[in-house]
Design an enzyme around this catalytic site. Structure first.
Site, PDB file in Angstrom:
ATOM      1  N   TRP A 118       0.816  -1.220   0.000  1.00 35.96           N
ATOM      2  CA  TRP A 118       0.000   0.000   0.000  1.00 35.96           C
ATOM      3  C   TRP A 118       0.839   1.255   0.000  1.00 35.96           C
ATOM      4  O   TRP A 118       0.559   2.206  -0.745  1.00 35.96           O
ATOM      5  CB  TRP A 118      -1.006  -0.011   1.150  1.00 35.96           C
ATOM      6  N   ASP A 192      -1.617   6.386   6.351  1.00 35.80           N
ATOM      7  CA  ASP A 192      -2.699   5.564   5.815  1.00 35.80           C
ATOM      8  C   ASP A 192      -3.069   4.568   6.918  1.00 35.80           C
ATOM      9  O   ASP A 192      -2.294   3.678   7.246  1.00 35.80           O
ATOM     10  CB  ASP A 192      -2.208   4.836   4.555  1.00 35.80           C
ATOM     11  N   LYS A 216     -12.553  -1.782   6.102  1.00 39.53           N
ATOM     12  CA  LYS A 216     -11.883  -2.715   6.998  1.00 39.53           C
ATOM     13  C   LYS A 216     -12.443  -2.602   8.412  1.00 39.53           C
ATOM     14  O   LYS A 216     -12.962  -3.556   8.950  1.00 39.53           O
ATOM     15  CB  LYS A 216     -10.373  -2.470   7.002  1.00 39.53           C
TER      16      LYS A 216
END
Ligand SMILES: *Cc1c(COP(=O)(O)O)cnc(C)c1O
Length: 380
Positions: A118, A192, A216
């Site tokens: 990511w 993030d 999530k």
């Protein structure tokens, strides 16, 4: 594969009417049953209005009450200081990979730490804007040499002077690597937190900006939450699309256009649920217990392994390998037959992965551990 053969006593947290099974999906991930039930109750006739939340104007007083409450709850759950804006935007976490340089690079230099898939995607996207002349992007360090099982020592990082910001990923969902302490850098810190937001208490004041896709730990996919400090607003590039401009969206209370109204409502229900669980500190303790239980099971065996450096082991996403990878397929078949869903590891990493977000109970993790021990006994 059918899960019909699952004896009900192996799924104590599912009930006869709902048949909810332990779901270890990395995202979109399991949502608390209580939240879904409440949404179901309100679906056709929300608060006696004869329509659903989906069918009202986002500018109506009734709907604004939902968004105001969701923001207030999130502020309280995370103790977000008043000098931060909280935005509920679209495009998932990935659109923020573009929004960040477009809002904050401002002709300067930005530092990026790469610790997995990511954070690598974030820098790659930012580099596109640097190539257009919007500023410079500097990779301070990468954990690639360790296959992203470790983070290079901070004293080896190549930080810039006067960086516009420093970007990192607090929890690498695919590699199962979590940075628990915010890096100590001079630049405004951007994290993030898609797969770790609300999983344990953090000090928001240490960050310039935090962002997280909702699917999530919060709710439905598509929604992204941006928490940004006031002094970082108002320096967006002319190229920044209006919908991605933080100052503009702050001014419009995240309603520059029609927001994802139903996702926002569901996020609010998840915040209510989290508050009922005792808040972030309380859920954080359970999350630690869940992770400890699973890592202990892995470490105590020669049958399972996890190669992430101990201090960076994620408490949300736990990848593990079977010593004999020819058993992977059998493991997945038998776990699914036992009603334990979505344990297949990401294709970049292989093996298994258990994502144990807030809505995954300790009971579910215990069921997984019981299954793992039984599987080991049978196949070792
Ligand atoms: C899932 C995830 C993303 C991407 O989220 P999208 O909503 O699909 O854009 C980004 N970062 C992390 C850490 C993630 O876990």
């Amino acid at each position: 594969m059918s899960t019909n053969s699952v004896p009900t006593q192996t799924t104590p947290t599912s009930d006869a009417t709902h048949h909810r099974l332990p779901n270890f999906s990395a995202g979109p991930a399991t949502i608390p049953t209580a939240v879904l039930s409440r949404a179901q109750e309100e679906l056709l006739d929300w608060q006696g209005r004869g329509m659903s939340v989906m069918e009202v104007s986002h500018r109506s007083k009734e709907y604004m009450a939902i968004t105001d409450k969701a923001e207030a709850k999130l502020r309280s759950l995370m103790s977000i200081p008043d000098n931060y804006k909280v935005l509920f935007l679209q495009g998932g976490a990935s659109l923020q990979f573009s929004a960040i340089p477009l809002n904050l690079l401002n002709g300067g230099k930005a530092d990026y730490l790469t610790t997995g898939t990511w954070s690598a995607k974030a820098i790659k996207e930012a580099q596109r804007y640097a190539a257009l002349g919007l500023g410079e992007i500097n990779l301070v360090a990468t954990g690639k040499d360790s296959n992203f099982t470790d983070v290079p020592a901070p004293d080896s990082w190549n930080n810039s002077d006067n960086a516009a910001y420093f970007h990192y990923c607090a929890n690498e969902t695919i590699h199962g690597l979590q940075i628990f302490e915010p890096p100590q850098v001079d630049a405004p810190l951007i994290a993030d937190m898609s797969s770790c937001i609300l999983s344990q208490p953090i000090d928001v004041s240490k960050f310039g900006m935090i962002y997280a896709g909702a699917q999530k730990n919060i709710g439905p996919a598509g929604l992204v939450i941006v928490i940004v400090r006031d002094d970082l607003l108002g320096q967006a590039s002319e190229w920044c699309p209006l919908l991605m401009n933080y100052a503009h969206q702050a001014d419009k209370e995240s309603m520059s256009n029609t927001p994802p109204t139903y996702s926002w409502y569901l996020a609010g229900l998840v915040f209510d649920w989290l508050e009922e669980q005792g808040g972030v500190a309380a859920i954080g303790k359970i999350n630690q217990q869940k992770a400890d239980l699973l890592y202990k099971t892995i470490d105590d065996s020669h049958f399972y392994s996890n190669s992430v450096a101990t201090q960076y082991r994620s408490i949300m996403n736990i990848p593990f390998n079977l010593a004999d990878s020819s058993l992977d397929k059998v493991f997945l078949e038998e776990s699914e037959a036992a009603g334990l869903l979505n344990l297949k590891g990401h294709r970049d990493v292989g093996g298994m992965r258990a994502s144990i977000y807030n809505a995954v109970s300790l009971e579910w993790v215990q069921q997984l551990v019981d299954f793992m021990l039984a599987f080991e006994k049978k196949h070792a």
